[in-house]
Motif scaffolding. Structure first.
Motif, PDB file in Angstrom:
ATOM      1  N   ARG A  48       0.839  -1.198   0.000  1.00  0.00           N
ATOM      2  CA  ARG A  48       0.000   0.000   0.000  1.00  0.00           C
ATOM      3  C   ARG A  48       0.881   1.258   0.000  1.00  0.00           C
ATOM      4  N   ALA A  49       1.926   1.215   0.822  1.00  0.00           N
ATOM      5  CA  ALA A  49       2.814   2.385   0.900  1.00  0.00           C
ATOM      6  C   ALA A  49       3.520   2.619  -0.439  1.00  0.00           C
ATOM      7  N   LEU A  50       3.958   1.541  -1.070  1.00  0.00           N
ATOM      8  CA  LEU A  50       4.666   1.694  -2.352  1.00  0.00           C
ATOM      9  C   LEU A  50       3.731   2.260  -3.410  1.00  0.00           C
ATOM     10  N   SER A  51       2.502   1.796  -3.346  1.00  0.00           N
ATOM     11  CA  SER A  51       1.547   2.316  -4.323  1.00  0.00           C
ATOM     12  C   SER A  51       1.250   3.793  -4.051  1.00  0.00           C
ATOM     13  N   GLN A  52       1.202   4.148  -2.758  1.00  0.00           N
ATOM     14  CA  GLN A  52       1.002   5.570  -2.418  1.00  0.00           C
ATOM     15  C   GLN A  52       2.188   6.428  -2.872  1.00  0.00           C
ATOM     16  N   GLU A  53       3.369   5.806  -2.930  1.00  0.00           N
ATOM     17  CA  GLU A  53       4.559   6.511  -3.419  1.00  0.00           C
ATOM     18  C   GLU A  53       4.512   6.691  -4.933  1.00  0.00           C
ATOM     19  N   GLY A  54       3.567   5.964  -5.562  1.00  0.00           N
ATOM     20  CA  GLY A  54       3.462   6.051  -7.029  1.00  0.00           C
ATOM     21  C   GLY A  54       4.362   5.056  -7.744  1.00  0.00           C
ATOM     22  N   TYR A  55       4.939   4.096  -6.999  1.00  0.00           N
ATOM     23  CA  TYR A  55       5.795   3.107  -7.642  1.00  0.00           C
ATOM     24  C   TYR A  55       4.902   2.063  -8.304  1.00  0.00           C
ATOM     25  N   GLU A  56       5.136   1.819  -9.569  1.00  0.00           N
ATOM     26  CA  GLU A  56       4.310   0.834 -10.266  1.00  0.00           C
ATOM     27  C   GLU A  56       4.938  -0.541 -10.268  1.00  0.00           C
ATOM     28  N   ARG A  57       6.243  -0.580 -10.495  1.00  0.00           N
ATOM     29  CA  ARG A  57       6.907  -1.883 -10.467  1.00  0.00           C
ATOM     30  C   ARG A  57       8.327  -1.718  -9.944  1.00  0.00           C
ATOM     31  N   PRO A  58       8.873  -2.850  -9.466  1.00  0.00           N
ATOM     32  CA  PRO A  58      10.211  -2.762  -8.871  1.00  0.00           C
ATOM     33  C   PRO A  58      11.277  -2.449  -9.914  1.00  0.00           C
ATOM     34  N   THR A  59      12.326  -1.779  -9.489  1.00  0.00           N
ATOM     35  CA  THR A  59      13.475  -1.549 -10.369  1.00  0.00           C
ATOM     36  C   THR A  59      14.286  -2.864 -10.362  1.00  0.00           C
ATOM     37  N   PRO A  60      15.201  -3.032 -11.318  1.00  0.00           N
ATOM     38  CA  PRO A  60      15.960  -4.290 -11.382  1.00  0.00           C
ATOM     39  C   PRO A  60      16.656  -4.651 -10.066  1.00  0.00           C
ATOM     40  N   ILE A  61      17.228  -3.674  -9.392  1.00  0.00           N
ATOM     41  CA  ILE A  61      17.933  -4.009  -8.143  1.00  0.00           C
ATOM     42  C   ILE A  61      16.924  -4.460  -7.082  1.00  0.00           C
ATOM     43  N   GLN A  62      15.753  -3.868  -7.089  1.00  0.00           N
ATOM     44  CA  GLN A  62      14.711  -4.265  -6.125  1.00  0.00           C
ATOM     45  C   GLN A  62      14.220  -5.692  -6.428  1.00  0.00           C
ATOM     46  N   GLU A  63      14.049  -5.982  -7.708  1.00  0.00           N
ATOM     47  CA  GLU A  63      13.588  -7.325  -8.107  1.00  0.00           C
ATOM     48  C   GLU A  63      14.536  -8.397  -7.598  1.00  0.00           C
TER      49      GLU A  63
END
Ligand code: AMP
Length: 427
Positions: free
Chosen positions: A14-29
């Motif tokens: 929920r927090a990530l979506s509130q930040e506007g992040y749609e998908r993880p970056t490669p390092i996050q994945e």
């Protein structure tokens, strides 16, 4: 891949979506699943890749899932060590954003400011401490901080610690950590001293790396403009005097910078919008749509915001700031000249960005032609107002960089240097 597929818990999603992040970056994945499996991590990534979330998000989740997560006496269980005050603040803000529904108690400490509020906050109890080495050692020495309960330790920007002369302090801190812990180690480069530190610290680590890119499309014509930092907005306006530039994607290193560039352009009568992480997803999509439909002529973006943006027949890209990570340059200019179409990439380089330019040229294995014939050469920053774009003519022909000693861009014969000025191997 989506964040949902990374096994993250709902309050974090929920927090990530509130930040506007749609998908993880490669390092996050790569990093998030490994950390959630309690593995040590060796991350080769620079700022700008989304690495802060790559370590804070899984740590927030594991800490939350710990059986004693709700206990009343708070002891420091996570230590994040970072070289600069700015990074410390940024990490602290990320913890507040991603952890907004979990509410761990976090504190950021750094030197150069009074220790009193920091000590007060420590007394109230802290779960996650973000610190620069000097102040941490000070407060440890005064008995305000104990590292005895640390379960998660993040060493951020290890190579910069070395570069800034903090490595001895870092080693003193590490010596105080309990041996039973999970360690995440991040460095953009791997000089031998950092390699030995990593081997001493990490136990069977998962290595994650953002794939380096090094080749620039041949269909993109690249040019460099040496210009004073102060004159960059004027130079940008000057270039936009060329009506053949129908759409221009401008890259800025910072969100604040992106806003300012767009604002200045609008003030000068050029339609422009900025997209970056602080804007809502809706606002970003709208800005992108306006750019694609040619309602706005200029879109100003930070690197992460530009990820995944696919714009057909984008003819021009400008680097208002040179990226400190050379691979980012390749990503940026790769936005144009796609599918065999020709594209143009202009880059502004001020005196402080020379190192970045050297690194970029080293990476791409070519010298970028320099445009000399422009109205704002280096060393001419003046306070007078810029002329209107309509009064200007497009710039002249570029020359090959390195042929003009006054710009100091001759091949130096010295070993390649990193953005931090050292001859370090890449990861
Ligand atoms: P960092 O490399 O951690 O300094 O992150 C660079 C910027 O990317 C920060 O402004 C973050 O808010 C943003 N960011 C991190 N992860 C994502 C993501 N998955 N989607 C969009 N923006 C992100």
């Amino acid at each position: 891949m989506t964040f949902g597929e990374l096994n993250l818990i709902e309050p974090i999603l929920r927090a990530l979506s509130q930040e506007g992040y749609e998908r993880p970056t490669p390092i996050q994945e790569q990093a998030i699943p490994a950390v959630l499996k309690h593995r040590d991590l060796l991350g080769c990534a620079q700022t700008g890749t989304g690495k802060t979330a790559a370590f804070t998000v899984p740590i927030l989740q594991i800490m939350h899932q710990e059986p004693d997560a709700g206990r009343s006496t708070r002891q420091i269980r996570t230590l994040i060590l970072t070289p600069t005050r700015e990074l410390a603040i940024q990490i602290g803000e990320s913890i507040l954003s991603y952890g907004r529904h979990l509410k761990p108690r976090s504190l950021v400490i750094f030197g150069g400011v009074s220790q009193v509020p920091q000590v007060d906050a420590l007394r109230k109890g802290v779960d996650i401490l973000v610190a620069t080495p000097g102040r941490l050692l000070d407060l440890m020495g005064q008995g305000y901080i104990s590292l005895a309960n640390i379960r998660w330790f993040v060493l951020d920007e290890a190579d910069r610690m070395l570069d800034m002369g903090f490595i001895h302090d870092v080693k003193r801190i590490i010596a105080q950590l309990p041996t039973k812990r999970q360690t995440l180690f991040f460095s953009a480069t791997m000089p031998s001293e950092i390699q030995s530190l990593a081997s001493a610290l990490l136990h069977d680590p998962v290595k994650v790396e953002v794939t380096p890119v090094s080749s620039t499309a041949e269909t993109v014509s690249q040019t460099i403009f040496h210009v004073d930092k102060k004159n960059k907005p004027r130079l940008l306006l000057h270039l936009l005097g060329d009506a053949s530039i129908q759409s221009l994607l401008v890259f800025s290193r910072t969100k604040h910078g992106a806003n300012r560039i767009a604002k200045d352009l609008v003030k000068a009568g050029v339609s422009a919008e900025a997209i970056h992480g602080n804007k809502s997803q809706g606002a970003r999509q709208q800005a992108l749509q306006n750019f694609k439909n040619r309602k706005t002529r200029v879109l100003v973006a930070t690197d992460i915001a530009a990820r995944g943006i696919d714009i057909d027949d984008l003819s021009h890209v400008a680097n208002f700031d040179l990226p400190n990570v050379p691979e980012t340059y390749v990503h940026r200019i790769g936005r144009t000249g796609r599918a065999g179409a020709s594209g143009k990439a202009f880059s502004f380089c001020d005196a402080e960005e020379r190192e970045f330019l050297r690194d970029i040229q080293k990476l791409i294995g070519q010298r970028i032609p320099v445009v000399e014939d422009h109205p704002f050469p280096l060393g001419t920053a003046a306070p007078e107002a810029a002329p209107e774009p309509s009064e200007r003519r497009p710039s002249g022909q570029p020359r090959q960089e390195g042929r003009h000693p006054r710009h100091g861009n001759r091949p130096s014969g010295r070993p390649p240097r990193t953005a931090t000025g050292r001859s370090w191997p890449r990861c």
